[in-house]
Design a protein around this motif. Structure first.
Motif, PDB file in Angstrom:
ATOM      1  N   SER A 155       0.842  -1.205   0.000  1.00 45.48           N
ATOM      2  CA  SER A 155       0.000   0.000   0.000  1.00 45.48           C
ATOM      3  C   SER A 155       0.874   1.251   0.000  1.00 45.48           C
ATOM      4  O   SER A 155       2.090   1.171   0.202  1.00 45.48           O
ATOM      5  N   GLY A 156       0.225   2.389  -0.190  1.00 49.01           N
ATOM      6  CA  GLY A 156       0.945   3.648  -0.085  1.00 49.01           C
ATOM      7  C   GLY A 156       1.395   3.901   1.346  1.00 49.01           C
ATOM      8  O   GLY A 156       2.410   4.563   1.592  1.00 49.01           O
ATOM      9  N   THR A 157       0.631   3.369   2.291  1.00 41.97           N
ATOM     10  CA  THR A 157       0.973   3.539   3.705  1.00 41.97           C
ATOM     11  C   THR A 157       2.207   2.701   4.062  1.00 41.97           C
ATOM     12  O   THR A 157       3.121   3.191   4.738  1.00 41.97           O
ATOM     13  N   THR A 215      -2.969  16.690   3.880  1.00 44.85           N
ATOM     14  CA  THR A 215      -2.516  15.420   3.304  1.00 44.85           C
ATOM     15  C   THR A 215      -3.483  14.357   3.790  1.00 44.85           C
ATOM     16  O   THR A 215      -4.364  14.640   4.603  1.00 44.85           O
ATOM     17  N   PHE A 216      -3.325  13.132   3.290  1.00 45.85           N
ATOM     18  CA  PHE A 216      -4.114  12.052   3.861  1.00 45.85           C
ATOM     19  C   PHE A 216      -3.444  11.629   5.180  1.00 45.85           C
ATOM     20  O   PHE A 216      -2.228  11.705   5.318  1.00 45.85           O
ATOM     21  N   VAL A 268       4.118  16.584   0.287  1.00 43.05           N
ATOM     22  CA  VAL A 268       3.108  15.729  -0.344  1.00 43.05           C
ATOM     23  C   VAL A 268       2.603  16.434  -1.601  1.00 43.05           C
ATOM     24  O   VAL A 268       2.092  17.546  -1.514  1.00 43.05           O
ATOM     25  N   ASP A 311       5.961  12.188  -0.683  1.00 46.25           N
ATOM     26  CA  ASP A 311       4.737  11.379  -0.710  1.00 46.25           C
ATOM     27  C   ASP A 311       4.012  11.735  -2.011  1.00 46.25           C
ATOM     28  O   ASP A 311       3.407  12.800  -2.130  1.00 46.25           O
ATOM     29  N   ALA A 362       1.709   9.775  -3.473  1.00 47.45           N
ATOM     30  CA  ALA A 362       0.541   8.883  -3.573  1.00 47.45           C
ATOM     31  C   ALA A 362      -0.538   9.438  -4.498  1.00 47.45           C
ATOM     32  O   ALA A 362      -1.171   8.686  -5.239  1.00 47.45           O
ATOM     33  N   GLN A 363      -0.730  10.761  -4.456  1.00 41.57           N
ATOM     34  CA  GLN A 363      -1.838  11.356  -5.214  1.00 41.57           C
ATOM     35  C   GLN A 363      -1.403  11.919  -6.560  1.00 41.57           C
ATOM     36  O   GLN A 363      -2.227  12.493  -7.274  1.00 41.57           O
ATOM     37  N   SER A 382       1.012   5.386  -4.204  1.00 45.40           N
ATOM     38  CA  SER A 382      -0.110   4.526  -3.785  1.00 45.40           C
ATOM     39  C   SER A 382      -0.888   4.081  -5.008  1.00 45.40           C
ATOM     40  O   SER A 382      -1.092   4.859  -5.942  1.00 45.40           O
ATOM     41  N   ASP A 437      -3.990   2.552  -4.434  1.00 38.10           N
ATOM     42  CA  ASP A 437      -5.239   2.145  -3.768  1.00 38.10           C
ATOM     43  C   ASP A 437      -6.432   2.389  -4.689  1.00 38.10           C
ATOM     44  O   ASP A 437      -6.284   2.924  -5.790  1.00 38.10           O
ATOM     45  N   LYS A 482      -6.842   5.866  -6.444  1.00 31.55           N
ATOM     46  CA  LYS A 482      -5.691   6.541  -7.032  1.00 31.55           C
ATOM     47  C   LYS A 482      -5.655   6.349  -8.560  1.00 31.55           C
ATOM     48  O   LYS A 482      -6.346   5.491  -9.108  1.00 31.55           O
TER      49      LYS A 482
HETATM   50  C1  LIG Z   1      -3.715   7.424  -0.463  1.00 28.20           C
HETATM   51  C2  LIG Z   1      -2.626   8.122   0.245  1.00 28.20           C
HETATM   52  C3  LIG Z   1      -1.684   7.449   1.030  1.00 28.20           C
HETATM   53  C4  LIG Z   1      -1.841   6.026   1.445  1.00 28.20           C
HETATM   54  O1  LIG Z   1      -1.998   5.135   0.426  1.00 28.20           O
HETATM   55  P1  LIG Z   1      -2.772   3.747   0.665  1.00 28.20           P
HETATM   56  O2  LIG Z   1      -2.375   2.963  -0.546  1.00 28.20           O
HETATM   57  O3  LIG Z   1      -4.236   4.046   0.692  1.00 28.20           O
HETATM   58  O4  LIG Z   1      -2.268   3.145   1.912  1.00 28.20           O
HETATM   59  C5  LIG Z   1      -0.604   8.160   1.548  1.00 28.20           C
HETATM   60  N1  LIG Z   1      -0.478   9.472   1.325  1.00 28.20           N
HETATM   61  C6  LIG Z   1      -1.379  10.158   0.604  1.00 28.20           C
HETATM   62  C7  LIG Z   1      -1.164  11.621   0.373  1.00 28.20           C
HETATM   63  C8  LIG Z   1      -2.491   9.517   0.050  1.00 28.20           C
HETATM   64  O5  LIG Z   1      -3.389  10.225  -0.640  1.00 28.20           O
END
Ligand SMILES: *Cc1c(COP(=O)(O)O)cnc(C)c1O
Length: 397
Positions: free
Chosen positions: A60-62, A86-87, A131, A157, A159-160, A181, A183, A186
């Motif tokens: 995962s992104g986490t 941020t998330f 981020v 980060d 992810a987005q 990420s 997920d 995304k």
């Molecule tokens: C979605 C997201 C994550 C986490 O990703 P997951 O795959 O859902 O665990 C981390 N940082 C940001 C900014 C995100 O939007």
């Protein structure tokens, strides 16, 4: 943002091929897999796409953040600077590492403000995590300049903003490491999944070993005796890798489609009095997963959101968002933990306290900020309807 919209025959066939081989694990089973390593292929393909030397797929992104933090040696006693928009995963992973999240204001890019960054650096700062929010770049060059001046590493980060660039360079490749990420919401999705990217061979090997219980990955891959350090399990499986590869092939077309939609919406929104767009440092590198703008004040943002909603084009009002807005992270402010001792908020060296009013500029910006998430399926009819919603809102203003 949503690659899920284009999940199709390609992904289905790719998963079927994995099932036919009956090898779901990314390592071992050398005879059964007939030389096919799907997760490894996905990593190579993504590294080529992003123009970096190493990519490690994870669950995962986490966990990408967790693995990257561990690889960089971050832990108790360390302060890690990130942003108040941020998330929650960004700071969860910092807390989980035992380090201390320090929150910076955002600027009109909706990402970390380089000036506030300078003010938040202390002699305990060990990492900076900007981020790249909602599809587009932070002022990453200015952030890198501040970080370099203080000799502090940067981890992005991303992810987005998968597929985003600044001056032709992939987001996530400016700092020591980048995290992605995949997920379900995304741009590129494999249901769950993430990636750590880097140009640093040693950081890559550390990440690779850490994400696989510390097993020695030098020099032959996996299965060697011995470990340099303890690790964890954040391994991606072959079905996720297969979906990821199929989605990656579609990514350029996704970005192109989103950009066209965004350009049309932008033109229509320009008619709204007082509206200013989010600053995007490099329009060409925008993934256009969102279109975001500011109204002159919170009241006008609320009014426009209500009018647009009435006409069937409700935007995301970031001022009241509880997932991404520092002011509304009630569990962070309360220091709520499932752990009996109260860790990671309660610590022998002193408890962590987060004041919801600590980021006034971020709060004020988000109170004025509205967005639409751009869907791949928005056709001409939908765009016409949204343009009408904008025009009607303006005429009723
Ligand atoms: C979605 C997201 C994550 C986490 O990703 P997951 O795959 O859902 O665990 C981390 N940082 C940001 C900014 C995100 O939007």
């Amino acid at each position: 943002m949503p690659g899920f919209e284009w999940l199709g025959e390609e992904e289905k066939n790719a998963v079927a091929e994995v099932m036919e081989r009956k090898v779901l694990f990314r390592y071992e089973f050398a005879n059964e897999r007939k030389g096919v390593y799907t997760v490894r292929e996905f990593e190579k393909a993504y590294a080529d796409f992003a123009g970096c030397s190493h990519a490690l797929a994870v669950t995962s992104g986490t966990t990408a953040l967790k693995v990257a933090l561990a690889s960089l040696g971050i832990g108790p006693g360390d302060e890690v600077i990130t942003q108040g928009f941020t998330f929650v995963a960004t700071w969860e992973s910092i807390l989980d590492a035992g380090a201390t999240p320090v929150f910076c204001e955002i600027d009109d890019t909706l990402c970390l403000d380089p000036e506030d960054l300078e003010a938040k650096i202390t002699d305990k700062t060990r990492l900076i995590i900007p981020v790249h929010m909602m599809g587009a770049a932070a002022r990453i060059k200015e952030i890198m300049a501040v970080a370099d001046k203080h000799g502090i590493p940067v981890m992005e980060d991303t992810a987005q903003s998968v597929g985003g660039t600044l001056d032709g360079k992939a987001l996530g490749t400016f700092g020591r490491m980048g995290t992605l990420s995949f997920d379900p919401v995304k741009t590129l999705t494999c249901g769950e999944g993430g990636m750590v990217i880097t140009n640093d061979e040693e950081l890559y090997v550390r990440a690779s070993e850490y994400h696989d219980h510390g097993h020695d990955h030098r020099p032959v891959g996996r299965g060697n005796e011995g470990r340099r350090f303890y690790g964890f399990n954040c391994r991606m499986n072959e079905m996720q890798g297969a979906v990821g590869l199929a989605q990656l092939a579609k990514l350029p077309k996704m970005l192109e489609t989103q950009k066209q939609t965004k350009a049309a919406l932008k033109e229509a929104l320009e008619r709204v009095p007082g509206l200013t767009f989010r600053h995007v440092p490099d329009e060409a590198g925008d993934t256009a997963t969102f279109i975001s703008w500011f109204m002159p004040d919170a009241e006008q943002a609320k009014k426009l959101a209500e009018l647009l909603a009435k006409h069937g084009a409700a935007p995301v009002p970031w001022g009241v968002n509880t997932w991404h807005n520092y002011a509304h992270w009630e569990h962070l402010h309360a220091g709520s933990s499932v752990i009996r001792s109260g860790w990671p908020f309660k610590r022998p060296e002193g408890d962590l306290n987060y004041d919801p009013a600590a980021l006034p500029r971020t709060t004020a910006l988000l109170d004025r900020c509205l967005s639409w998430q751009i869907m791949l399926g928005w056709d001409e009819d939908k765009l016409k309807q949204m343009t009408q919603a904008i025009n009607q809102s303006v005429s009723e203003w």
